[in-house]
Design a protein around this motif. Structure first.
Motif, PDB file in Angstrom:
ATOM      1  N   ASP A  27      33.298 -31.217  49.913  1.00  0.00           N
ATOM      2  CA  ASP A  27      33.129 -32.265  50.983  1.00  0.00           C
ATOM      3  C   ASP A  27      31.540 -33.118  50.661  1.00  0.00           C
ATOM      4  O   ASP A  27      31.198 -33.823  51.408  1.00  0.00           O
ATOM      5  N   GLN A  39      31.754 -35.060  57.592  1.00  0.00           N
ATOM      6  CA  GLN A  39      32.610 -34.786  58.775  1.00  0.00           C
ATOM      7  C   GLN A  39      32.215 -33.685  59.913  1.00  0.00           C
ATOM      8  O   GLN A  39      32.511 -34.098  61.061  1.00  0.00           O
ATOM      9  N   LEU A  96      30.688 -36.069  62.168  1.00  0.00           N
ATOM     10  CA  LEU A  96      31.795 -36.671  62.979  1.00  0.00           C
ATOM     11  C   LEU A  96      32.357 -35.674  63.929  1.00  0.00           C
ATOM     12  O   LEU A  96      32.774 -36.079  64.969  1.00  0.00           O
ATOM     13  N   ASP A  97      32.442 -34.576  63.744  1.00  0.00           N
ATOM     14  CA  ASP A  97      32.951 -33.431  64.641  1.00  0.00           C
ATOM     15  C   ASP A  97      31.934 -33.382  65.881  1.00  0.00           C
ATOM     16  O   ASP A  97      32.472 -33.003  66.879  1.00  0.00           O
ATOM     17  N   ARG A 108      37.521 -36.152  51.475  1.00  0.00           N
ATOM     18  CA  ARG A 108      38.671 -35.562  51.875  1.00  0.00           C
ATOM     19  C   ARG A 108      38.735 -35.914  53.425  1.00  0.00           C
ATOM     20  O   ARG A 108      37.606 -35.477  54.187  1.00  0.00           O
ATOM     21  N   ALA A 109      39.715 -36.319  54.045  1.00  0.00           N
ATOM     22  CA  ALA A 109      39.662 -36.744  55.439  1.00  0.00           C
ATOM     23  C   ALA A 109      41.094 -36.325  55.966  1.00  0.00           C
ATOM     24  O   ALA A 109      41.968 -35.845  55.258  1.00  0.00           O
ATOM     25  N   TYR A 110      40.940 -36.104  57.136  1.00  0.00           N
ATOM     26  CA  TYR A 110      42.283 -35.588  58.123  1.00  0.00           C
ATOM     27  C   TYR A 110      43.151 -36.511  58.289  1.00  0.00           C
ATOM     28  O   TYR A 110      44.314 -36.202  58.427  1.00  0.00           O
ATOM     29  N   GLN A 111      42.841 -37.845  57.930  1.00  0.00           N
ATOM     30  CA  GLN A 111      43.865 -38.804  58.303  1.00  0.00           C
ATOM     31  C   GLN A 111      43.351 -40.383  57.546  1.00  0.00           C
ATOM     32  O   GLN A 111      42.114 -40.529  58.196  1.00  0.00           O
ATOM     33  N   ASP A 153      37.484 -38.961  68.299  1.00  0.00           N
ATOM     34  CA  ASP A 153      38.708 -38.555  68.723  1.00  0.00           C
ATOM     35  C   ASP A 153      39.215 -39.497  69.729  1.00  0.00           C
ATOM     36  O   ASP A 153      38.337 -40.240  70.430  1.00  0.00           O
ATOM     37  N   GLU A 168      47.242 -37.635  70.120  1.00  0.00           N
ATOM     38  CA  GLU A 168      45.842 -37.803  69.962  1.00  0.00           C
ATOM     39  C   GLU A 168      45.728 -38.010  68.201  1.00  0.00           C
ATOM     40  O   GLU A 168      46.396 -37.583  67.443  1.00  0.00           O
ATOM     41  N   LEU A 169      44.427 -38.920  68.261  1.00  0.00           N
ATOM     42  CA  LEU A 169      44.018 -38.885  66.773  1.00  0.00           C
ATOM     43  C   LEU A 169      42.567 -38.145  66.653  1.00  0.00           C
ATOM     44  O   LEU A 169      41.799 -38.193  67.746  1.00  0.00           O
ATOM     45  N   GLU A 170      42.278 -37.310  65.738  1.00  0.00           N
ATOM     46  CA  GLU A 170      41.350 -36.438  65.720  1.00  0.00           C
ATOM     47  C   GLU A 170      39.816 -37.108  65.084  1.00  0.00           C
ATOM     48  O   GLU A 170      40.086 -38.059  64.110  1.00  0.00           O
ATOM     49  N   ALA A 171      38.707 -36.632  65.445  1.00  0.00           N
ATOM     50  CA  ALA A 171      37.477 -37.326  64.626  1.00  0.00           C
ATOM     51  C   ALA A 171      37.540 -37.268  63.323  1.00  0.00           C
ATOM     52  O   ALA A 171      37.861 -36.236  62.550  1.00  0.00           O
ATOM     53  N   THR A 214      39.384 -39.527  61.751  1.00  0.00           N
ATOM     54  CA  THR A 214      40.566 -40.554  61.169  1.00  0.00           C
ATOM     55  C   THR A 214      39.965 -41.776  60.702  1.00  0.00           C
ATOM     56  O   THR A 214      38.963 -42.571  61.183  1.00  0.00           O
TER      57      THR A 214
END
Lengths: 346, 346
Positions: A12, A36, A39-40, A78-81, A148, A253-256, A258
């Motif tokens: 990361d 990340q 952002l969390d 790398r991102a979750y979405q 979020d 839902e969309l997570e932080a 995205t």
């Protein structure tokens, strides 16, 4: 506030705060080791990051280091979405005309969005590794990183979750797209790793150029050092970031963290779906639009896709001519191994 | 080795090692706090996790706690990539027949895969939150979590990167799919958050039932407590995990923690694309297959999609009747807010 991720410290990378003039940066491990992580817990951590940004701009950070785009990973390596929309109808009309595909009748009210691969983004100065026969094209876009978003959120609620803005080169392999989309499930092979601008910025960095949840500045694209496009991202943008995010949040839902893209920026400029820079227009943010324009005007395309060694540069300047995000500047390199033929065993 | 993620400790939960009989578990913060952390350094960390697993099975871990599926998040609560293929042609044929869509002629050699949303998975016992008018269906599948796969990897090389196996309920909103796929860019709204089995297991846990990069065991599906399907995941699987991963890796690398699904498990069983359990067959892993079967045989479907309060259970038993992954067991709940109408402002 401007943030970036250096290529050090693991998968990361290492989060740094970057000065407004992109001259200096400093890691902030005591606040957040990675973007990340910031952002969390954005609401809690952003004030500390912003305080560091103000100190950096004031020259008060003693161990600040020179900032270099080449040392950067994507802000989120790398991102979750990664959700990429098609907000600019001129792009949709031109690209679908180029491959003879139908235009969805609902396209002006129901956003077209694809779910992109987000596990292995590349840095702003990293090579585009692809075989020439795949039909290598760039797509210059603007993207937002959001926090979020609950299921069922409105466009206004989703817009309120915007944290940062970036530029994207959503590399597209034009010769793989028709057969892949004909299978009906969207892009997989034909959208390889996307590259992002060195720096992600909070919307307030755009000043008056940020309104209506859109960036009202030209996206400057150069191919092999020659101006190729400078359409304004605030013009002809049918959907904004909030509308695109809310569309997806209808059923989940969309997570932080995205990332939401608006698709290739494209201005209609009157007739023929726009004009090239050579013809006095604002040009394009991808090659296939110019090829379609050429086909409409001359019966066939005269501009080829990218070849090994070709370069693309994508940048946005503010009203005073200063780079807002730093530049994406990439070169095409062919894969070390010759590409395998298609199919499961490739 | 069996691993799970408890719903505590933040967005990525808390990694636990689970005993083979699913009776006990223990956190391993000294080895890896989360499953993604374990996957990021698998070669280095897996031996320590395995040693803890052996001690747990031997009853040597004093502070082991009871294991409960209801306390679990998905093994990866959020992942960097979720790639879902269509390995079972019987499913592809039935589902596309149901919505009058064409079958790609290359489907037996060129895998059909979609890029799924991976930012907000749900736990094995979490509610399916969806509106009944969306046409709520389950899809029981098997998935692999893989390690890093370089661009251009072969199917055998990708198969060598398989780390863990799980079960999936890839919830699908059938009434949203036709209009969404007609736009040409794949699923976004019509595939909400997927649920995964409580436990992810290394392939050796399957013993002789793991060969040819496929799991040769029946997937047991029950709807409202009644048996609905028990097709064997090793039968009629045209593509394996290695083939699916290599297909995507043709144009980009895949990062550790990528999840690859094989699509809804479906056995052809001779004529009419299979038989329901009521008719003496092995049944189905999703409702739409049964509805298409009913339409083919009786002219119209007689089984409805899921309604509020309906439950689905998905499980795999080994040769001795023991649950391998624990069970996915979910109930349908309608959203707190009535669903908005479609479109950008929803």
């Amino acid at each position: 506030m401007k943030l970036a991720t250096l290529k050090q410290g693991g998968r990361d990378g290492t989060l740094v705060v970057v000065s407004r003039d992109l001259g200096r940066c400093c890691p902030v491990p005591h606040i957040a080791p990675t973007l990340q992580a910031a952002l969390d817990d954005w609401d809690e951590l952003a004030p500390s990051l912003r305080a560091m940004y103000e100190r950096l701009n004031a020259g008060e950070v003693e161990d600040a280091q020179p900032f270099s785009a080449a040392a950067c990973q994507a802000p989120l390596p790398r991102a979750y979405q990664w959700l990429d929309g098609s907000a600019y109808m001129n792009h949709v009309e031109l690209v679908r005309k180029a491959r003879g595909a139908d235009l969805p009748p609902s396209m002006y009210t129901d956003p077209i969005i694809y779910q992109g691969g987000s596990d292995s983004f590349i840095g702003p100065c990293d090579d585009i590794v692809a075989a020439e026969e795949w039909g290598i094209d760039f797509e210059a876009e603007v993207a937002a990183i959001i926090g979020d978003v609950p299921m069922g959120a409105t466009a206004a609620e989703a817009a309120g979750a915007i944290r940062l803005l970036m530029l994207v080169n959503d590399v597209s392999l034009r010769n793989l797209i028709p057969a892949e989309l004909a299978k009906g499930f969207g892009f997989v092979q034909s959208k390889p790793a996307s590259a992002f601008s060195p720096v992600a910025v909070t919307p307030d960095e755009l000043g008056a150029a940020w309104h209506d949840t859109r960036m009202h500045l030209p996206l400057r694209v150069a191919l092999n050092g020659q101006p190729f496009g400078m359409p304004n991202a605030g013009v002809d943008a049918t959907f904004d970031f909030g509308m695109l995010a809310a569309h997806v949040a209808k059923t989940r839902e969309l997570e932080a963290g995205t990332i939401v893209g608006t698709g290739t920026v494209s201005n209609k400029q009157g007739g023929l779906w726009g004009s090239s820079i050579a013809n006095g227009g604002v040009g394009y943010c991808c090659i296939v639009e110019l090829r379609t324009y050429e086909t409409l005007e001359q019966g066939k395309p005269s501009t080829g896709y990218m070849r090994a060694g070709d370069t693309v540069r994508i940048e946005v300047l503010d009203g005073d001519g200063r780079s807002v995000f730093g530049a994406i500047e990439q070169k095409v390199v062919v894969p070390a191994l010759a590409p395998q033929s298609g199919g499961a065993h490739g």
